[in-house]
Scaffold this active site. Structure first.
Site, PDB file in Angstrom:
ATOM      1  N   CYS A 168       0.793  -1.007   0.028  1.00 23.95           N
ATOM      2  CA  CYS A 168       0.006  -0.036   0.105  1.00 23.95           C
ATOM      3  C   CYS A 168       0.987   1.164   0.058  1.00 23.95           C
ATOM      4  O   CYS A 168       1.306   1.841   1.316  1.00 23.95           O
ATOM      5  CB  CYS A 168      -0.994   0.216   1.184  1.00 23.95           C
ATOM      6  SG  CYS A 168      -1.956   1.316   1.075  1.00 23.95           S
ATOM      7  N   THR A 426     -26.377   2.574  11.263  1.00 21.86           N
ATOM      8  CA  THR A 426     -27.313   2.410  10.074  1.00 21.86           C
ATOM      9  C   THR A 426     -28.129   3.672   9.823  1.00 21.86           C
ATOM     10  O   THR A 426     -28.114   4.481  10.883  1.00 21.86           O
ATOM     11  CB  THR A 426     -28.329   1.164  10.487  1.00 21.86           C
ATOM     12  OG1 THR A 426     -29.335   1.098   9.580  1.00 21.86           O
ATOM     13  CG2 THR A 426     -28.979   1.775  11.951  1.00 21.86           C
ATOM     14  N   TYR A 427     -28.792   3.906   8.803  1.00 21.87           N
ATOM     15  CA  TYR A 427     -29.545   5.015   8.392  1.00 21.87           C
ATOM     16  C   TYR A 427     -30.802   4.546   8.115  1.00 21.87           C
ATOM     17  O   TYR A 427     -31.945   5.230   7.484  1.00 21.87           O
ATOM     18  CB  TYR A 427     -28.707   5.817   7.284  1.00 21.87           C
ATOM     19  CG  TYR A 427     -27.398   6.148   7.455  1.00 21.87           C
ATOM     20  CD1 TYR A 427     -27.167   7.435   8.296  1.00 21.87           C
ATOM     21  CD2 TYR A 427     -26.121   5.606   7.118  1.00 21.87           C
ATOM     22  CE1 TYR A 427     -26.002   7.893   8.782  1.00 21.87           C
ATOM     23  CE2 TYR A 427     -25.182   5.922   7.382  1.00 21.87           C
ATOM     24  CZ  TYR A 427     -24.987   7.200   8.059  1.00 21.87           C
ATOM     25  OH  TYR A 427     -23.607   7.444   8.297  1.00 21.87           O
ATOM     26  N   ASN A 428     -31.288   3.223   8.325  1.00 20.19           N
ATOM     27  CA  ASN A 428     -32.223   2.488   7.995  1.00 20.19           C
ATOM     28  C   ASN A 428     -32.734   2.698   6.452  1.00 20.19           C
ATOM     29  O   ASN A 428     -33.979   2.671   6.136  1.00 20.19           O
ATOM     30  CB  ASN A 428     -33.433   2.964   8.999  1.00 20.19           C
ATOM     31  CG  ASN A 428     -33.142   2.598  10.418  1.00 20.19           C
ATOM     32  OD1 ASN A 428     -32.717   3.472  10.940  1.00 20.19           O
ATOM     33  ND2 ASN A 428     -33.151   1.278  10.491  1.00 20.19           N
ATOM     34  N   THR A 429     -31.746   2.523   5.889  1.00 22.43           N
ATOM     35  CA  THR A 429     -31.891   2.609   4.132  1.00 22.43           C
ATOM     36  C   THR A 429     -31.215   1.510   3.598  1.00 22.43           C
ATOM     37  O   THR A 429     -30.272   0.929   4.076  1.00 22.43           O
ATOM     38  CB  THR A 429     -31.419   4.043   3.434  1.00 22.43           C
ATOM     39  OG1 THR A 429     -30.204   4.172   3.828  1.00 22.43           O
ATOM     40  CG2 THR A 429     -32.140   4.971   4.126  1.00 22.43           C
ATOM     41  N   THR A 438     -31.527  -3.164   8.963  1.00 24.56           N
ATOM     42  CA  THR A 438     -30.462  -3.883   8.104  1.00 24.56           C
ATOM     43  C   THR A 438     -29.471  -4.501   9.017  1.00 24.56           C
ATOM     44  O   THR A 438     -28.567  -4.706   8.439  1.00 24.56           O
ATOM     45  CB  THR A 438     -29.722  -2.672   7.403  1.00 24.56           C
ATOM     46  OG1 THR A 438     -29.016  -1.827   8.208  1.00 24.56           O
ATOM     47  CG2 THR A 438     -30.356  -1.812   6.485  1.00 24.56           C
ATOM     48  N   GLU A 503     -23.074   3.801   0.834  1.00 28.67           N
ATOM     49  CA  GLU A 503     -23.724   2.685   1.258  1.00 28.67           C
ATOM     50  C   GLU A 503     -22.099   1.461   1.055  1.00 28.67           C
ATOM     51  O   GLU A 503     -22.060   0.597   1.960  1.00 28.67           O
ATOM     52  CB  GLU A 503     -24.776   2.163   0.711  1.00 28.67           C
ATOM     53  CG  GLU A 503     -25.855   2.901   1.127  1.00 28.67           C
ATOM     54  CD  GLU A 503     -27.310   2.340   0.349  1.00 28.67           C
ATOM     55  OE1 GLU A 503     -28.396   1.929   1.105  1.00 28.67           O
ATOM     56  OE2 GLU A 503     -27.421   2.676  -0.916  1.00 28.67           O
TER      57      GLU A 503
END
Length: 532
Positions: A168, A426-429, A438, A503
């Site tokens: 790297c 989480t953004y619940n999407t 999720t 995401e």
């Protein structure tokens, strides 16, 4: 930390005090422009370009731009950035632009700039998830700069050793600069054999942690702790282990998100003038193409979703719903759960990409470590059996956390917070859908990574992994976690095609933290066995 390059001084630019920055900028401008721009060395100009593009303080951005214009008026060629934004995988217009961030992000940027002296590309991609970034920066700052068992130059050298295991160069370059800034001996950078024996002795542990952590035993720990005058103390070893695992997993993030070279580093800028079409042939040979070409990816953003990819997310949500219903109706026996784990572990061995090929490390990076042929190997290759690591027998929560906190105070707490934020974030999407739980999907990703490392949770049904993670996603996960240097944009684009880039970055946070915790568990278990 005072920094000089000839007459040019950079200290003061990181101050949160506007008056201190103004004085530093005035001095900087005079130093660069005096004697007809004689002090304008390429390295100085590249750093000014970085400040003009990436400093969170507007006054520094504007003054750096003005100094560069002044140099250009003197007939001296100035650099321009190569590439487009902090990631080769994510279109620049979809990342946070420095200067357009909200108040919370500005605070994070200013904090990062003040402590690191730069706003790096990793930060600019991680800021998709500010809560995680804040925890990450706090932990990294503590490991590198706060009081601890290891001297500062050792910390950066260990970072170089760890990043070099995955070739790297992005992280190696950053830490070479930091190593020199804190007074490290430049001779050490000619290869590990030029570093003190104590650091050389760490090479074996670095190698195993990065590629085959399940092979670490208490004998390896004993060797480091009892090597006469070059021995490590327990506290020093814990600090080193945390640094090694931090940079192995950060190398995964760097490759997994396609992080571009920093503007002031090699590959991040050019002194060649732009061609009419805004890029020249030298850029193309370095892998940089026109903005439309490099980001031509019709299925990665919602606006370009295809019917097929919409079906993909609907199918995944339907599977989650069905699995939840099955959970509520019946529970598999312990024997069946164990069988499913072994099957998933065995199957994970055969997950490899068609692009999987041996890549020889470049000399400038590989010189920092020994045995460049030693890489990731699956558990049962060549008939070698590795016992399953039962999380119930040795876990981070019940064992690792307290050991780290005891020997390196506060770090256990910082790591624990970072693990929890990544796991629970989480953004619940899901793509275009809102109000989605999720947790099942996040747990499947985390447990799949631990399964690849042989770590088993008795209460988890590993049959869920095959239901929720398709082959292209498994290929991406395994590559990023085990051989990150082989990650390609094609792999990044081919999984979760209808999901947002934020995401996919979220997925990478899970990969980073699950990998780091897996490595830590093997090392800490060996240390615990040595101590008892």
């Amino acid at each position: 930390m005072e920094e000089r390059e000839g007459d040019v001084r950079w200290d003061g630019l990181c101050s949160r005090d506007a008056a201190a920055r103004a004085a530093a900028l005035e001095h900087l401008g005079q130093a660069v422009l005096r004697r007809g721009g004689a002090a304008a060395a390429p390295r100085v100009l590249a750093r000014l370009l970085l400040l003009a593009k990436r400093c969170p303080f507007r006054d520094v951005r504007e003054k750096s731009e003005a100094i560069l214009s002044g140099v250009q008026e003197l007939g001296i060629r100035i650099p321009r950035p190569l590439g487009h934004g902090p990631s080769r995988f994510i279109p620049e217009k979809e990342t946070i632009q420095v200067g357009n961030e909200d108040a919370m992000m500005h605070t994070l940027f200013a904090e990062s700039f003040a402590t690191l002296g730069r706003l790096d590309n990793v930060t600019l991609v991680m800021v998709f998830h500010p809560q995680y970034l804040e925890s990450f920066l706090k932990t990294q700052h503590y490991l590198l700069q706060m009081d601890g068992p290891l001297p500062l130059h050792y910390r950066h050298y260990i970072g170089i050793m760890a990043a070099a295991r995955h070739q790297c160069s992005y992280l190696v370059n950053l830490h070479v600069n930091d190593f020199l800034h804190v007074g490290g001996d430049p001779k050490w950078l000619n290869g590990l054999e030029n570093a003190p024996q104590k650091l050389q002795n760490l090479g074996e542990l670095n190698k195993m942690l990065a590629h085959r952590p399940w092979l670490i035993t208490k004998e390896h720990i004993e060797q480091l702790l009892k090597t006469e005058e070059n021995s490590w103390s327990l506290a020093e070893l814990i600090h080193a282990v945390v640094l090694l695992t931090h940079y192995h997993s950060l190398a995964s993030f760097t490759f997994g998100c396609g992080i571009s070279p920093e503007i002031d580093c090699e590959g991040g800028h050019t002194f060649r003038p732009p061609s009419v079409s805004n890029y020249c042939i030298c850029d193309m040979t370095n892998g940089y193409h026109g903005v439309d070409d490099i980001h031509a990816s019709p299925t990665v953003s919602i606006s370009g979703t295809t019917t097929e990819s919409v079906c993909e997310v609907e199918a995944l949500m339907e599977k989650m719903k069905q699995l939840q219903e099955c959970r509520d109706e019946e529970e598999a026996s312990q024997e069946e759960m164990a069988t499913r784990f072994e099957r998933e572990k065995r199957e994970s061995m055969f997950v490899c990409s068609s692009e999987d090929e041996e890549s020889a490390p470049t000399r400038d990076v590989s010189r920092h470590f020994e045995d460049t042929s030693y890489g990731y190997k699956d558990f049962s290759r060549h008939g070698m059996h590795v016992p399953t690591f039962r999380a119930q027998d040795y876990s981070w929560e019940d064992h690792g956390y307290s050991l780290v906190n005891r020997l390196y105070p506060d770090v256990g707490q910082l790591l624990d917070e970072k693990f929890h934020i990544a796991y629970n974030l989480t953004y619940n999407t899901m793509a275009m859908h809102k109000d989605v739980d999720t947790s099942m999907l996040r747990r499947a990703i985390w447990n799949y990574i631990h399964c690849m490392f042989g770590i088993r949770y008795d209460d988890y049904d590993y049959g869920e992994i095959n239901q929720l993670l398709d082959r292209s996603f498994k290929v991406y996960i395994k590559t990023v976690v085990c051989t990150p240097e082989k990650t390609t944009k094609r792999m990044y684009d081919s999984f979760w095609r209808q999901f947002e880039h934020s995401e996919k970055v979220h997925v990478n946070l899970l990969l980073v933290e699950a990998r780091m915790q897996a490595e830590l568990l093997y090392a800490l278990r060996a240390i615990t066995r040595y101590m008892t």
